[in-house]
Design a protein around this motif. Structure first.
Motif, PDB file in Angstrom:
ATOM      1  N   ALA A 118       0.826  -1.205   0.000  1.00 56.56           N
ATOM      2  CA  ALA A 118       0.000   0.000   0.000  1.00 56.56           C
ATOM      3  C   ALA A 118       0.862   1.258   0.000  1.00 56.56           C
ATOM      4  O   ALA A 118       0.552   2.232  -0.701  1.00 56.56           O
ATOM      5  CB  ALA A 118      -0.929   0.001   1.214  1.00 56.56           C
ATOM      6  N   LEU A 119       1.952   1.242   0.758  1.00 59.63           N
ATOM      7  CA  LEU A 119       2.836   2.407   0.801  1.00 59.63           C
ATOM      8  C   LEU A 119       3.567   2.601  -0.532  1.00 59.63           C
ATOM      9  O   LEU A 119       3.766   3.730  -0.969  1.00 59.63           O
ATOM     10  CB  LEU A 119       3.824   2.282   1.951  1.00 59.63           C
ATOM     11  CG  LEU A 119       3.192   2.470   3.333  1.00 59.63           C
ATOM     12  CD1 LEU A 119       4.167   2.068   4.425  1.00 59.63           C
ATOM     13  CD2 LEU A 119       2.729   3.902   3.524  1.00 59.63           C
ATOM     14  N   LYS A 120       3.947   1.513  -1.169  1.00 61.52           N
ATOM     15  CA  LYS A 120       4.574   1.632  -2.489  1.00 61.52           C
ATOM     16  C   LYS A 120       3.590   2.224  -3.493  1.00 61.52           C
ATOM     17  O   LYS A 120       3.956   3.055  -4.318  1.00 61.52           O
ATOM     18  CB  LYS A 120       5.102   0.278  -2.959  1.00 61.52           C
ATOM     19  CG  LYS A 120       6.354  -0.148  -2.229  1.00 61.52           C
ATOM     20  CD  LYS A 120       6.877  -1.474  -2.734  1.00 61.52           C
ATOM     21  CE  LYS A 120       8.179  -1.842  -2.012  1.00 61.52           C
ATOM     22  NZ  LYS A 120       8.740  -3.113  -2.476  1.00 61.52           N
ATOM     23  N   GLN A 121       2.331   1.817  -3.383  1.00 58.29           N
ATOM     24  CA  GLN A 121       1.301   2.375  -4.257  1.00 58.29           C
ATOM     25  C   GLN A 121       1.124   3.870  -3.969  1.00 58.29           C
ATOM     26  O   GLN A 121       0.966   4.675  -4.895  1.00 58.29           O
ATOM     27  CB  GLN A 121      -0.012   1.625  -4.054  1.00 58.29           C
ATOM     28  CG  GLN A 121      -1.092   2.024  -5.021  1.00 58.29           C
ATOM     29  CD  GLN A 121      -2.346   1.198  -4.818  1.00 58.29           C
ATOM     30  OE1 GLN A 121      -2.715   0.867  -3.694  1.00 58.29           O
ATOM     31  NE2 GLN A 121      -3.004   0.862  -5.923  1.00 58.29           N
ATOM     32  N   ALA A 122       1.165   4.247  -2.693  1.00 52.12           N
ATOM     33  CA  ALA A 122       1.053   5.662  -2.321  1.00 52.12           C
ATOM     34  C   ALA A 122       2.217   6.461  -2.905  1.00 52.12           C
ATOM     35  O   ALA A 122       2.037   7.602  -3.350  1.00 52.12           O
ATOM     36  CB  ALA A 122       1.017   5.809  -0.800  1.00 52.12           C
ATOM     37  N   CYS A 123       3.395   5.871  -2.911  1.00 53.10           N
ATOM     38  CA  CYS A 123       4.559   6.545  -3.494  1.00 53.10           C
ATOM     39  C   CYS A 123       4.375   6.742  -4.991  1.00 53.10           C
ATOM     40  O   CYS A 123       4.655   7.818  -5.520  1.00 53.10           O
ATOM     41  CB  CYS A 123       5.828   5.738  -3.225  1.00 53.10           C
ATOM     42  SG  CYS A 123       6.361   5.780  -1.512  1.00 53.10           S
ATOM     43  N   GLU A 124       3.920   5.696  -5.652  1.00 48.32           N
ATOM     44  CA  GLU A 124       3.729   5.763  -7.101  1.00 48.32           C
ATOM     45  C   GLU A 124       2.674   6.798  -7.491  1.00 48.32           C
ATOM     46  O   GLU A 124       2.790   7.456  -8.518  1.00 48.32           O
ATOM     47  CB  GLU A 124       3.325   4.387  -7.649  1.00 48.32           C
ATOM     48  CG  GLU A 124       4.380   3.312  -7.516  1.00 48.32           C
ATOM     49  CD  GLU A 124       5.528   3.461  -8.501  1.00 48.32           C
ATOM     50  OE1 GLU A 124       5.332   4.025  -9.594  1.00 48.32           O
ATOM     51  OE2 GLU A 124       6.641   3.006  -8.161  1.00 48.32           O
ATOM     52  N   LYS A 125       1.648   6.961  -6.651  1.00 51.61           N
ATOM     53  CA  LYS A 125       0.540   7.845  -6.982  1.00 51.61           C
ATOM     54  C   LYS A 125       0.673   9.263  -6.433  1.00 51.61           C
ATOM     55  O   LYS A 125       0.128  10.200  -7.015  1.00 51.61           O
ATOM     56  CB  LYS A 125      -0.773   7.251  -6.466  1.00 51.61           C
ATOM     57  CG  LYS A 125      -1.196   6.001  -7.191  1.00 51.61           C
ATOM     58  CD  LYS A 125      -2.521   5.507  -6.681  1.00 51.61           C
ATOM     59  CE  LYS A 125      -3.006   4.309  -7.488  1.00 51.61           C
ATOM     60  NZ  LYS A 125      -4.328   3.864  -7.058  1.00 51.61           N
ATOM     61  N   LEU A 126       1.381   9.429  -5.287  1.00 48.67           N
ATOM     62  CA  LEU A 126       1.353  10.728  -4.633  1.00 48.67           C
ATOM     63  C   LEU A 126       2.687  11.189  -4.046  1.00 48.67           C
ATOM     64  O   LEU A 126       3.105  12.312  -4.270  1.00 48.67           O
ATOM     65  CB  LEU A 126       0.297  10.704  -3.510  1.00 48.67           C
ATOM     66  CG  LEU A 126       0.213  11.962  -2.651  1.00 48.67           C
ATOM     67  CD1 LEU A 126      -0.335  13.130  -3.475  1.00 48.67           C
ATOM     68  CD2 LEU A 126      -0.647  11.723  -1.426  1.00 48.67           C
ATOM     69  N   LEU A 127       3.332  10.350  -3.277  1.00 45.17           N
ATOM     70  CA  LEU A 127       4.471  10.803  -2.472  1.00 45.17           C
ATOM     71  C   LEU A 127       5.736  11.078  -3.273  1.00 45.17           C
ATOM     72  O   LEU A 127       6.554  11.902  -2.870  1.00 45.17           O
ATOM     73  CB  LEU A 127       4.773   9.786  -1.359  1.00 45.17           C
ATOM     74  CG  LEU A 127       3.626   9.512  -0.386  1.00 45.17           C
ATOM     75  CD1 LEU A 127       4.048   8.470   0.644  1.00 45.17           C
ATOM     76  CD2 LEU A 127       3.175  10.794   0.285  1.00 45.17           C
ATOM     77  N   ALA A 128       5.911  10.408  -4.390  1.00 44.25           N
ATOM     78  CA  ALA A 128       7.126  10.570  -5.190  1.00 44.25           C
ATOM     79  C   ALA A 128       6.772  10.826  -6.655  1.00 44.25           C
ATOM     80  O   ALA A 128       5.796  10.287  -7.171  1.00 44.25           O
ATOM     81  CB  ALA A 128       7.997   9.325  -5.093  1.00 44.25           C
ATOM     82  N   ASN A 129       7.574  11.661  -7.285  1.00 41.58           N
ATOM     83  CA  ASN A 129       7.492  11.840  -8.732  1.00 41.58           C
ATOM     84  C   ASN A 129       8.494  10.852  -9.319  1.00 41.58           C
ATOM     85  O   ASN A 129       9.687  11.134  -9.390  1.00 41.58           O
ATOM     86  CB  ASN A 129       7.841  13.280  -9.109  1.00 41.58           C
ATOM     87  CG  ASN A 129       7.860  13.497 -10.592  1.00 41.58           C
ATOM     88  OD1 ASN A 129       7.772  12.555 -11.383  1.00 41.58           O
ATOM     89  ND2 ASN A 129       8.000  14.744 -10.999  1.00 41.58           N
ATOM     90  N   THR A 130       8.016   9.690  -9.723  1.00 35.38           N
ATOM     91  CA  THR A 130       8.916   8.598 -10.101  1.00 35.38           C
ATOM     92  C   THR A 130       9.709   8.864 -11.376  1.00 35.38           C
ATOM     93  O   THR A 130      10.601   8.093 -11.708  1.00 35.38           O
ATOM     94  CB  THR A 130       8.135   7.276 -10.217  1.00 35.38           C
ATOM     95  OG1 THR A 130       7.075   7.437 -11.168  1.00 35.38           O
ATOM     96  CG2 THR A 130       7.575   6.867  -8.862  1.00 35.38           C
ATOM     97  N   VAL A 131       9.404   9.935 -12.072  1.00 34.22           N
ATOM     98  CA  VAL A 131      10.216  10.311 -13.238  1.00 34.22           C
ATOM     99  C   VAL A 131      11.587  10.793 -12.780  1.00 34.22           C
ATOM    100  O   VAL A 131      12.603  10.469 -13.389  1.00 34.22           O
ATOM    101  CB  VAL A 131       9.505  11.399 -14.079  1.00 34.22           C
ATOM    102  CG1 VAL A 131      10.405  11.895 -15.194  1.00 34.22           C
ATOM    103  CG2 VAL A 131       8.186  10.880 -14.625  1.00 34.22           C
ATOM    104  N   VAL A 132      11.619  11.545 -11.675  1.00 31.94           N
ATOM    105  CA  VAL A 132      12.883  12.137 -11.209  1.00 31.94           C
ATOM    106  C   VAL A 132      13.272  11.720  -9.791  1.00 31.94           C
ATOM    107  O   VAL A 132      14.329  12.102  -9.310  1.00 31.94           O
ATOM    108  CB  VAL A 132      12.834  13.686 -11.284  1.00 31.94           C
ATOM    109  CG1 VAL A 132      12.732  14.149 -12.724  1.00 31.94           C
ATOM    110  CG2 VAL A 132      11.714  14.241 -10.441  1.00 31.94           C
ATOM    111  N   GLU A 133      12.416  10.925  -9.116  1.00 24.43           N
ATOM    112  CA  GLU A 133      12.693  10.562  -7.728  1.00 24.43           C
ATOM    113  C   GLU A 133      12.648   9.049  -7.520  1.00 24.43           C
ATOM    114  O   GLU A 133      11.878   8.347  -8.170  1.00 24.43           O
ATOM    115  CB  GLU A 133      11.681  11.214  -6.773  1.00 24.43           C
ATOM    116  CG  GLU A 133      11.773  12.720  -6.713  1.00 24.43           C
ATOM    117  CD  GLU A 133      10.683  13.343  -5.863  1.00 24.43           C
ATOM    118  OE1 GLU A 133      11.023  14.279  -5.112  1.00 24.43           O
ATOM    119  OE2 GLU A 133       9.514  12.918  -5.942  1.00 24.43           O
TER     120      GLU A 133
END
Length: 81
Positions: A58-73
């Motif tokens: 669930a936390l990884k999903q939260a990162c993918e959707k909100l907490l991190a900009n996975t393009v640059v983070e």
């Protein structure tokens, strides 16, 4: 259970805030600092009885959707009992 999510810029991504902190440290006389990279830390308290594997997912999903900009983070999820 508690979790810590750490979000950092990917290598090679310009970090102007880190550079500003680096310059400020030098102007304050802090010696020995080669460089600074700035990031974010989220401390999350989970509900009692939550399964560790489900919490991590669930936390990884939260990162993918909100907490991190996975393009640059990048992000890292750590669970603590």
């Amino acid at each position: 259970m508690k979790a810590r999510v750490t979000v950092t810029l990917k290598n090679g991504v310009l970090d102007p805030q880190g550079k500003a902190i680096e310059g400020a440290l030098r102007s304050l006389g802090v010696e020995g600092v080669a460089s600074v990279r700035q990031g974010k830390v989220f401390d999350v308290e989970l509900l009692p009885g939550v399964d560790a594997a489900r919490a991590e997912a669930a936390l990884k999903q939260a990162c993918e959707k909100l907490l991190a900009n996975t393009v640059v983070e990048n992000y890292r999820v750590e669970l603590a009992p």
